[in-house]
Design a protein around this motif. Structure first.
Motif, mmCIF file in Angstrom:
data_model
loop_
_atom_site.group_PDB
_atom_site.id
_atom_site.type_symbol
_atom_site.label_atom_id
_atom_site.label_comp_id
_atom_site.label_asym_id
_atom_site.label_seq_id
_atom_site.Cartn_x
_atom_site.Cartn_y
_atom_site.Cartn_z
ATOM 1 N N THR A 75 -25.468 -43.715 -52.184
ATOM 2 C CA THR A 75 -25.730 -44.654 -50.877
ATOM 3 C C THR A 75 -25.995 -43.455 -49.723
ATOM 4 O O THR A 75 -26.132 -44.291 -48.809
ATOM 5 N N ILE A 76 -26.121 -42.324 -49.687
ATOM 6 C CA ILE A 76 -26.423 -41.536 -48.817
ATOM 7 C C ILE A 76 -27.568 -40.413 -49.217
ATOM 8 O O ILE A 76 -27.650 -40.285 -50.525
ATOM 9 N N ILE A 77 -28.346 -40.033 -48.341
ATOM 10 C CA ILE A 77 -29.370 -39.194 -48.585
ATOM 11 C C ILE A 77 -28.851 -37.733 -49.394
ATOM 12 O O ILE A 77 -29.317 -37.435 -50.374
ATOM 13 N N ASP A 78 -27.983 -37.150 -48.669
ATOM 14 C CA ASP A 78 -27.393 -35.928 -49.320
ATOM 15 C C ASP A 78 -27.025 -36.232 -50.975
ATOM 16 O O ASP A 78 -27.020 -35.439 -51.791
ATOM 17 N N LEU A 83 -28.283 -35.392 -56.610
ATOM 18 C CA LEU A 83 -28.566 -36.110 -57.900
ATOM 19 C C LEU A 83 -29.760 -35.592 -58.641
ATOM 20 O O LEU A 83 -29.959 -35.265 -59.607
ATOM 21 N N LEU A 84 -30.920 -35.440 -57.506
ATOM 22 C CA LEU A 84 -31.900 -35.013 -57.974
ATOM 23 C C LEU A 84 -31.885 -33.470 -58.310
ATOM 24 O O LEU A 84 -32.463 -33.033 -59.299
ATOM 25 N N ARG A 85 -31.212 -32.628 -57.776
ATOM 26 C CA ARG A 85 -30.966 -31.172 -58.202
ATOM 27 C C ARG A 85 -30.192 -31.282 -59.314
ATOM 28 O O ARG A 85 -30.710 -30.206 -60.129
ATOM 29 N N THR A 86 -29.276 -32.040 -59.668
ATOM 30 C CA THR A 86 -28.577 -31.971 -61.070
ATOM 31 C C THR A 86 -29.614 -32.467 -62.027
ATOM 32 O O THR A 86 -29.699 -31.319 -63.169
ATOM 33 N N THR A 128 -30.003 -48.050 -53.453
ATOM 34 C CA THR A 128 -31.377 -47.939 -54.001
ATOM 35 C C THR A 128 -32.300 -47.166 -53.040
ATOM 36 O O THR A 128 -33.259 -46.521 -53.622
ATOM 37 N N PHE A 129 -32.259 -47.433 -51.942
ATOM 38 C CA PHE A 129 -33.093 -46.838 -50.725
ATOM 39 C C PHE A 129 -33.145 -45.178 -51.041
ATOM 40 O O PHE A 129 -34.054 -44.580 -50.965
ATOM 41 N N ALA A 130 -32.046 -44.733 -50.882
ATOM 42 C CA ALA A 130 -31.521 -43.180 -50.886
ATOM 43 C C ALA A 130 -32.504 -42.594 -52.003
ATOM 44 O O ALA A 130 -33.184 -41.554 -51.889
ATOM 45 N N PRO A 131 -32.011 -43.032 -53.369
ATOM 46 C CA PRO A 131 -32.407 -42.183 -54.279
ATOM 47 C C PRO A 131 -34.194 -42.517 -54.561
ATOM 48 O O PRO A 131 -34.707 -41.486 -54.771
ATOM 49 N N CYS A 132 -34.491 -43.816 -54.020
ATOM 50 C CA CYS A 132 -36.143 -43.783 -54.148
ATOM 51 C C CYS A 132 -36.691 -42.932 -53.019
ATOM 52 O O CYS A 132 -37.705 -42.226 -53.213
#
Length: 292
Positions: A75-78, A83-86, A128-132
């Motif tokens: 729910t947060i950008i960080d 998650l992307l880095r993982t 949904t916004f933050a991961p997208c």
């Protein structure tokens, strides 16, 4: 034919239980390397348990698949960036994102607190916004660097948002927002090789098992040989299809229940009246009857 996702790296949020777990298991069975993201919260968004995501990873690994766990807060950008880095650290690339995470706090609208409203909007729409936002920027940058991107986003809307459901104004508003978000990012990210679609699953989940009237409706059949229409795994093949590299669909919302798949039609103009000049209220009292 199996291995329809062979070579693809798929991230699934809210993948520790229910429908999300089924998405992760099927993606792995179809050959994808999977990032299982789940904070292990309750259905209302409270608490946390890292063992929830770890258990799904262990299940995938035991079946011969490949997966890693993530407990990042999407729910947060960080959290979405981590998650992307993982995914990148574990597998070197990412090709698909399933935004399944969300919470539910039902309440009749006039009794709803600000906290109940804000928490569901955050858990659903911002989750949904933050991961997208993070994954979309990653794929855009790759495309601008000259890489060929064939990525897919699958978001989760609901009939509560697209049709309506009493007691779910917060949840429905978030889910309607997710459907609109999906259509818009499909338009914006398509130039970079990214497709975006949404599903509205009808299945037995933690969010339905305690809802009076719904719990009985989605219960498993007493006959073990009968088709379990509301098994959450019935939805996952639709998600896996949308994640395949060659899937042409984008900007669409699909209803999935049992063996039934429908495409939702977007909001569209209906009947029209046009005076060609400014109306008076008296005129509209009569003429609007044709529209309402």
């Amino acid at each position: 034919m199996t291995n329809q996702l062979d070579g693809r790296v798929i991230v699934v949020t809210g993948a520790g239980r229910g429908v999300g777990r089924e998405h992760a298991l099927l993606a792995a069975a179809e050959g994808a390397r999977v990032v299982v993201n789940d904070t292990g919260t309750g259905a209302d968004g409270r608490g946390s348990d890292p063992a929830v995501a770890a258990a799904v990873v262990a299940e995938i690994t035991a079946a011969g698949g490949t997966a890693v766990a993530s407990t990042d807060d999407v729910t947060i950008i960080d959290g979405a960036q981590q998650l992307l880095r993982t995914a990148l650290d574990a597998f070197g690339a990412v090709h698909g994102l399933v935004n399944n995470a969300g919470i539910l706090r039902d309440r009749m609208f006039v009794n709803m607190s600000e906290e109940e409203w804000d928490d569901v909007i955050t858990g659903q729409l911002r989750g949904t916004f933050a991961p997208c936002r993070v994954f979309g920027a990653h794929w855009r940058d790759r495309a601008k660097a000259g890489d060929e991107v064939k990525a897919s986003i699958v978001n989760v809307s609901s009939t509560s948002g697209l049709i309506g459901a009493v007691g779910q104004s917060n949840y429905g508003a978030a889910k309607a927002g997710i459907a609109s978000l999906t259509q818009i990012i499909a338009q914006e990210l398509g130039r970079y090789g990214v497709r975006a679609n949404a599903i509205t699953p009808v299945a037995r989940t933690r969010m339905t098992q305690d809802v009076p009237g719904i719990k009985e409706l989605v219960a498993a059949p007493e006959d073990p040989e009968a088709f379990d229409v509301f098994h959450p795994g019935n939805v996952s093949p639709v998600v896996a299809y949308l994640l395949t590299e060659q899937c042409p669909a984008t900007g669409s919302v699909f209803y999935a229940k049992g063996g039934e798949v429908r495409q939702f039609l977007p909001w569209t103009y209906g009947r029209v009246i046009d005076k060609g000049a400014r109306w008076t209220v008296e005129e509209l009292q009569k003429e609007m009857a044709d529209l309402v």
